[in-house]
Design a protein around this motif. Structure first.
Motif, short mmCIF file in Angstrom:
data_model
loop_
_atom_site.label_atom_id
_atom_site.label_comp_id
_atom_site.label_asym_id
_atom_site.label_seq_id
_atom_site.Cartn_x
_atom_site.Cartn_y
_atom_site.Cartn_z
N TYR A 171 -9.92 -4.71 -3.16
CA TYR A 171 -10.48 -3.37 -2.06
C TYR A 171 -10.57 -2.34 -2.86
N LEU A 172 -8.92 -1.70 -3.33
CA LEU A 172 -9.21 -0.16 -4.01
C LEU A 172 -9.91 -0.31 -4.90
N LEU A 173 -9.83 -0.78 -5.69
CA LEU A 173 -10.73 -1.48 -7.56
C LEU A 173 -12.09 -1.20 -6.34
N ILE A 195 -13.56 -8.12 -5.34
CA ILE A 195 -13.85 -6.21 -5.39
C ILE A 195 -15.30 -6.44 -5.92
N LEU A 196 -16.11 -7.25 -6.60
CA LEU A 196 -18.01 -7.57 -6.43
C LEU A 196 -18.09 -7.46 -5.11
N SER A 197 -17.26 -8.60 -4.65
CA SER A 197 -17.92 -8.43 -2.96
C SER A 197 -18.08 -7.31 -2.01
N THR A 198 -16.69 -6.92 -2.48
CA THR A 198 -16.22 -5.91 -1.48
C THR A 198 -17.34 -4.65 -1.86
N LEU A 199 -17.27 -4.99 -3.33
CA LEU A 199 -18.11 -2.81 -3.24
C LEU A 199 -19.71 -3.41 -3.28
#
Length: 328
Positions: free
Chosen positions: A98-100, A291-295
Motif C-alpha cells: 500500500y505504501l507504493l 497496489i492497484l486495488s488500494t490506490l
C-alpha cells in the motif's frame, strides 16, 4: 467535580447485570485521566482489560477519540495534508505494498500524512521500517515533517511524537499479551484533522464500529475497510467492502476481485522487492494487484468516483510512474 477514576472502573466492571457501558462524556473524562497519567498502573490495566474483554461501544470510542484529539499539541495542526492514513498493524504475510499506492498519490499532487507505531517483538514489518528504504527518510519533529510534506508530498510521524501517552498504551501489549483500545484510537486519530482519512482494520465488524464513530465527525470524509493484516491495504484476491462516510452518513462500495489467482506467503519480506517492482525490473503477483486495488480505493474516497473509474485511473497512474526514481 470530577469523580475518582475507580468509579469508571466500577461502571464497566460490575458484571453482566450491574455493569454498563460508559457514556461519551464519561469515556472522554476517563481516557483523559488515563492519558494524563492521573491513574495508577493497576487502575489503567484494569480499565483497559475490562474494555478489552467486552469490547468498546461506538459511544465509548467517540469519547476516547475526543480525549485523544484534545491532547494533541496544537503545532501538529500546522501540518495540512489532504489525506491521513494510519499504519498501525504491520505486515507479516506480505510486504506493505500500500505504501507504493501512497507514493503514486504523492507523485501526482496529493499531500499525505502517514502515522503509526510499532510493537516490539511482534515480528511484523512496519511502515516506519519500510519507508526509509523506499526513499522517505525518518523525521522526528513537526518542523521536519512539515518540510518533508512540502518537498515530497508525504511524511510519516511516529505516534510517539504525535501523542506519546497513547503510544505508551499501545506498547503495553508486551505486558498484557493483548491489544487494547489504543490500537483502534490511533487509527481514528487523524491528528492533523485532514479532510480525508483512511482506516484499515483486521477483525470482523470493527469496520462497522469505525463507521459509527466516523459518522460523529461530519467534517471528515473517512474510508474504512478490512485490510490485509489490518493495514490500509486492499487485498485484490478477495472482494472488499469499502465503507465511506461523508457528512455523517456511510455508504458501502464493493472493490471487486482483481487477482487471477492467490499468491503464496512472502517468506523473505524484502523491501528491495518493492523497489524492483516499482522500477519495472520484477513482477509480484500479490503486490501489483494490491497496489492497484488500494490506490483505487483511495481514489474513490478522494475523488468521489465510482469503482470502475477509480480502477481505470489507478492502472493509468501506476503505468505512468517514474520508474527511474525511488518511490518517494
Amino acid at each position: 467535580m470530577q469523580q475518582p477514576f475507580s468509579e469508571y472502573i466500577k461502571i464497566i466492571g460490575k458484571g453482566q447485570k450491574g455493569g454498563r457501558s460508559l457514556t461519551r462524556d464519561e469515556a472522554y473524562h476517563a481516557m483523559k485521566m488515563v492519558l494524563a497519567n492521573e491513574v495508577t498502573g493497576d487502575q489503567r490495566g484494569a480499565f483497559l482489560m475490562l474494555l478489552r474483554t467486552r469490547e468498546e461501544t461506538p459511544e465509548e470510542v467517540i469519547g476516547f477519540v475526543d480525549a485523544c484529539r484534545e491532547l494533541i499539541e496544537p503545532e501538529v495542526k500546522t501540518l495540512t495534508p489532504t489525506l491521513d492514513i494510519g499504519c498501525y498493524a504491520g505486515k507479516r504475510r506480505q510486504l506493505p505494498w500500500y505504501l507504493l499506492a501512497v507514493a503514486v498519490l504523492a507523485n501526482n499532487g496529493y499531500s499525505v500524512m502517514l502515522h503509526g507505531a510499532h510493537e516490539p517483538g511482534s515480528g511484523r514489518l512496519y511502515a516506519s521500517i519500510a519507508l526509509p528504504q523506499l526513499g522517505l527518510s525518518e523525521v522526528s519533529s513537526i518542523e521536519d515533517a512539515k518540510q518533508q510534506l512540502t518537498d515530497k508530498g508525504v511524511t510519516y510521524l511516529d505516534l510517539s511524537y504525535l501523542l506519546p501517552a497513547l503510544d505508551t498504551i499501545i506498547k503495553l501489549r508486551e505486558v498484557f499479551g493483548l491489544r487494547s483500545c489504543a490500537n483502534t484510537l490511533a487509527r481514528l486519530l487523524n491528528p492533523t484533522a485532514a479532510q480525508f482519512c483512511v482506516q484499515g482494520v483486521y477483525h470482523m465488524h470493527l469496520d462497522h464500529k469505525h463507521c459509527r464513530v466516523n459518522e460523529n465527525y461530519p467534517s471528515i470524509d473517512a474510508l474504512c475497510f478490512r485490510g490485509d493484516g489490518g493495514d490500509p491495504e486492499v487485498n485484490g484476491e478477495r472482494e472488499t467492502e469499502l465503507f465511506i462516510t461523508r457528512n455523517g452518513e456511510t455508504e458501502e462500495v464493493i472493490m471487486p476481485v482483481v487477482a487471477d489467482k492467490w499468491a503464496l506467503k512472502d517468506k523473505d519480506m524484502n523491501v528491495n522487492d518493492m523497489l524492483d517492482v516499482w522500477a519495472g525490473n520484477a513482477n509480484s503477483l500479490y503486490g501489483e494487484q494490491a497496489i492497484l486495488s488500494t490506490l483505487a480505493s483511495y481514489l474513490v474516497l478522494l475523488q468521489k468516483c465510482d469503482v470502475a473509474d477509480a480502477l481505470s485511473q489507478a492502472r493509468q497512474l501506476w503505468a505512468q510512474r517514474d520508474k527511474s526514481a525511488t518511490p518517494f
